[in-house]
Design a protein around this motif. Structure first.
Motif, short mmCIF file in Angstrom:
data_model
loop_
_atom_site.label_atom_id
_atom_site.label_comp_id
_atom_site.label_asym_id
_atom_site.label_seq_id
_atom_site.Cartn_x
_atom_site.Cartn_y
_atom_site.Cartn_z
N LYS A 392 -13.51 16.83 19.41
CA LYS A 392 -13.42 15.96 20.61
C LYS A 392 -12.00 15.46 20.85
CE LYS A 392 -16.76 13.10 19.35
NZ LYS A 392 -17.65 11.92 19.47
N GLY A 393 -11.02 16.08 20.14
CA GLY A 393 -9.62 15.73 20.38
C GLY A 393 -9.15 14.54 19.56
N GLY A 394 -9.97 14.13 18.59
CA GLY A 394 -9.58 13.00 17.74
C GLY A 394 -8.75 13.46 16.56
N THR A 395 -8.60 12.56 15.60
CA THR A 395 -7.75 12.86 14.44
C THR A 395 -8.60 13.19 13.23
OG1 THR A 395 -7.81 10.57 13.74
CG2 THR A 395 -6.06 11.17 15.25
N LEU A 396 -8.05 14.03 12.35
CA LEU A 396 -8.80 14.39 11.13
C LEU A 396 -8.85 13.20 10.19
CD1 LEU A 396 -7.53 18.05 10.61
CD2 LEU A 396 -9.88 17.31 11.15
N GLU A 397 -7.80 12.36 10.13
CA GLU A 397 -7.78 11.19 9.25
C GLU A 397 -7.26 9.96 10.01
OE1 GLU A 397 -7.32 13.10 4.79
OE2 GLU A 397 -5.51 12.64 5.94
N PRO A 398 -8.14 9.26 10.74
CA PRO A 398 -7.70 8.14 11.60
C PRO A 398 -6.89 7.09 10.87
CG PRO A 398 -10.04 8.63 11.93
CD PRO A 398 -9.59 9.49 10.79
N LEU A 399 -7.35 6.71 9.67
CA LEU A 399 -6.67 5.63 8.95
C LEU A 399 -5.24 6.05 8.58
CD1 LEU A 399 -7.44 2.82 8.01
CD2 LEU A 399 -8.18 3.79 5.82
N GLU A 400 -5.11 7.30 8.13
CA GLU A 400 -3.77 7.81 7.75
C GLU A 400 -2.84 7.79 8.96
OE1 GLU A 400 -5.43 7.40 4.61
OE2 GLU A 400 -3.26 7.80 4.72
N LEU A 401 -3.36 8.21 10.11
CA LEU A 401 -2.50 8.23 11.31
C LEU A 401 -2.16 6.81 11.74
CD1 LEU A 401 -1.12 10.07 13.35
CD2 LEU A 401 -3.07 9.71 14.87
N PHE A 402 -3.14 5.88 11.67
CA PHE A 402 -2.89 4.48 12.04
C PHE A 402 -1.73 3.94 11.21
CE2 PHE A 402 -4.10 0.42 13.85
CZ PHE A 402 -3.70 -0.52 12.91
N ARG A 403 -1.70 4.33 9.91
CA ARG A 403 -0.65 3.83 9.01
C ARG A 403 0.65 4.61 9.18
NH1 ARG A 403 -3.08 1.41 3.42
NH2 ARG A 403 -4.35 -0.21 4.44
N SER A 404 0.54 5.93 9.24
CA SER A 404 1.79 6.74 9.31
C SER A 404 2.54 6.46 10.61
CB SER A 404 1.45 8.22 9.20
OG SER A 404 0.59 8.59 10.28
N GLU A 405 1.83 6.08 11.65
CA GLU A 405 2.49 5.73 12.92
C GLU A 405 2.83 4.24 12.98
OE1 GLU A 405 3.03 9.26 13.81
OE2 GLU A 405 3.42 7.84 15.46
N ALA A 406 2.54 3.50 11.91
CA ALA A 406 2.86 2.06 11.83
C ALA A 406 2.42 1.33 13.10
CB ALA A 406 4.36 1.86 11.57
N ILE A 407 1.17 1.59 13.47
CA ILE A 407 0.68 1.04 14.75
C ILE A 407 0.65 -0.48 14.74
CG2 ILE A 407 -1.36 0.93 16.23
CD1 ILE A 407 -1.84 3.91 15.58
N ARG A 408 0.27 -1.09 13.59
CA ARG A 408 0.25 -2.56 13.55
C ARG A 408 1.64 -3.13 13.82
NH1 ARG A 408 -2.92 -6.02 15.12
NH2 ARG A 408 -4.58 -4.76 14.22
N ASN A 409 2.66 -2.51 13.29
CA ASN A 409 4.04 -2.99 13.53
C ASN A 409 4.38 -2.90 15.01
OD1 ASN A 409 4.12 -3.39 10.85
ND2 ASN A 409 5.45 -1.62 10.38
N THR A 410 3.96 -1.79 15.63
CA THR A 410 4.23 -1.62 17.06
C THR A 410 3.53 -2.72 17.86
OG1 THR A 410 4.21 0.76 16.64
CG2 THR A 410 4.07 0.04 18.96
N LEU A 411 2.29 -3.06 17.46
CA LEU A 411 1.54 -4.11 18.16
C LEU A 411 2.20 -5.47 17.95
CD1 LEU A 411 -2.13 -2.98 17.33
CD2 LEU A 411 -0.94 -2.79 19.55
N ILE A 412 2.73 -5.69 16.74
CA ILE A 412 3.41 -6.97 16.46
C ILE A 412 4.68 -7.08 17.31
CG2 ILE A 412 4.71 -8.25 14.69
CD1 ILE A 412 2.66 -7.18 12.63
N LYS A 413 5.45 -5.97 17.40
CA LYS A 413 6.68 -5.99 18.22
C LYS A 413 6.30 -6.33 19.67
CE LYS A 413 9.67 -2.72 15.69
NZ LYS A 413 8.58 -1.83 15.08
N LYS A 414 5.21 -5.73 20.14
CA LYS A 414 4.81 -5.87 21.54
C LYS A 414 4.19 -7.24 21.83
CE LYS A 414 2.12 -3.24 24.96
NZ LYS A 414 0.66 -3.04 24.93
N ARG A 415 3.39 -7.76 20.85
CA ARG A 415 2.60 -8.97 21.15
C ARG A 415 3.08 -10.20 20.39
NH1 ARG A 415 -3.21 -5.88 20.32
NH2 ARG A 415 -3.15 -4.58 22.23
#
Ligand code: LRH
Ligand code: MN
Length: 424
Positions: A392-415
């Motif tokens: 369905k176009g998703g990721t094989l390992e969601p948690l790994e991608l969430f971390r490897s892309e440092a998404i929380r840091n991006t959200l902190i910078k933005k918000r």
């Protein structure tokens, strides 16, 4: 903040060979893997709008930072979750924590994120700043007719918000009850609550449902006016065909046999669906499958057996919702783990050989029965869940991608570090 498609592709490319190897060995062993993958693909879990920030307890709250500051940002986070796991395509709103000020704009945004609106939730367990009458001694049960009317009007208003967004159900959880013996006349409280629910039931659009959520204790600690599945079923049966009983896994007394409750509510055609979470003691609202994954598997075993017995559509005919609160985990990582645990329990339940199980039950071969269940439970079906996501176009390992892309840091910078999301 949605991810670039290329980011997901690169992530999957690095993992595809190992994934396909694991998948192939399951496909060799189990001819039904294709059927299970398709059923997992169809399965969506609704994310609670009140669990996208850090929760906390009366003893303290430790924010992760970058929390959503508005309904729009909450939908952005659910949109991101759904982009990662392609199984979180719905959001369940709590009013007044998440009032859609501009329903048309919110519907448009939901479309952009590929989200639908699951059950809306009313809130008569807190007093709002501009509120005239207090819910200190309850809402729909209250001895004062004016307080009951205020609570009824709120629920009808919540239904209106839901209709504007395309939701098809309202969940009513009442904190109503008593803290001390003698404080409440149980029959009076039941009758007043039923009368109030009947007015709310009367305001339901023709194609809507009302979910009556029960809870054994908290915030009242002597009696709850919708305290267990029996009481909720009594209300739902007296209300009518559009009323159902909602099972929050954390709302039971210790060692309750929740899978048996589920089997009987399903048999009666009165099971609304779930607020999935996990707990060791009380309404701990922990990550799904983090404490008692075997119980979750046994619940899905009853669900699959019971839904098939009623020719129900697994993906559409029940409310699949998470209700959690995050004290020490990143809210999005916690929700990624919860959705994964639900899909694993469902897949393992689909793997149970119900034919041989029924044969073993018919001859009281207790040992064989356990062996059949645990054979499915002890099979690692995570490659099937990953394959369903991948297709369905998703990721094989969601948690790994969430971390490897440092998404929380991006959200902190933005918000910002100190943003606080509305909710628990
Ligand atoms: C009550 C409950 C209910 C919600 C609230 C956020 O414990 O489970 O479902 O309204 O949590
Ligand atoms: Mn709940």
């Amino acid at each position: 903040m949605l991810l670039e498609g290329s980011t997901i592709e690169k992530h999957n490319e690095q993992r595809l060979r190992r994934h396909k190897l694991k998948l192939a060995s399951l496909q060799d062993e189990f001819p039904e893997t294709e059927q299970i993958i398709r059923q997992i693909e169809a399965f969506q879990v609704a994310i609670p709008s009140w669990a996208l920030g850090t929760g906390g307890t009366r003893f303290g709250r430790f924010s992760e930072g970058g929390e959503p500051r508005s309904l729009e940002e909450k939908m952005e986070d659910v949109g991101l979750l759904n982009q990662l796991n392609r199984a979180s395509g719905a959001i369940s709103l709590h009013i007044p924590w998440d009032v859609p000020q501009d329903p048309a704009a919110i519907r448009q945004l939901a479309q952009e994120y590929g989200l639908s609106f699951d059950a809306v939730n009313s809130n008569t367990f807190q007093d709002q700043p501009q509120q005239a009458l207090s819910y200190k001694f309850g809402s729909l049960q209250h001895v004062d007719k004016a307080v009951r009317k205020q609570a009824i009007d709120h629920n009808i208003e919540v239904i209106k918000h839901g209709v504007e967004l395309g939701s098809k159900a309202i969940t009513v959880w009442l904190s109503d009850g008593s803290c001390f013996p003698g404080q409440l006349n149980f029959r009076g409280a039941f009758e007043r609550t039923l009368e109030s629910l009947q007015e709310i039931y009367g305001a339901l659009p023709a194609d809507w449902k009302i979910f009556i959520e029960y809870k054994a204790f908290e915030p009242n600690f002597y009696s709850m006016t919708v305290g267990d599945w029996g009481q909720s079923l009594l209300y739902a049966s007296k209300l009518g065909p559009k009323a159902y009983t909602l099972v929050d896994l954390g709302h039971h007394l210790p060692n309750a046999n929740i899978e048996q409750i589920v089997a009987l509510l399903l048999m009666e055609g009165k099971l609304a669906g779930f607020h999935f979470n996990d707990s060791k003691y009380g309404d701990d609202d922990l990550t799904v499958g983090s404490i008692n994954p075997y119980q979750l598997f046994l619940i899905f075993n009853e669900l699959v057996e019971g839904m098939n017995a009623r020719n129900m559509n697994h993906a559409k005919d029940l409310g699949w919702m998470i209700d959690a609160s995050h004290n020490v985990k990143d809210p999005l990582e916690d929700l990624i783990q919860s959705v994964e645990a639900i899909l694993i329990a469902y897949a393992q339940a689909l793997l149970i050989d119900t034919t041989v199980l029924k044969q073993a039950q018919a001859v009281n071969d207790v040992v064989r029965c356990q062996e059949i269940l645990q054979a499915a439970y002890r099979t690692d079906l995570r490659p099937l869940i990953a394959e369903a996501r991948f297709r369905k176009g998703g990721t094989l390992e969601p948690l790994e991608l969430f971390r490897s892309e440092a998404i929380r840091n991006t959200l902190i910078k933005k918000r910002g570090e100190k943003t606080v999301a509305t909710g628990l």
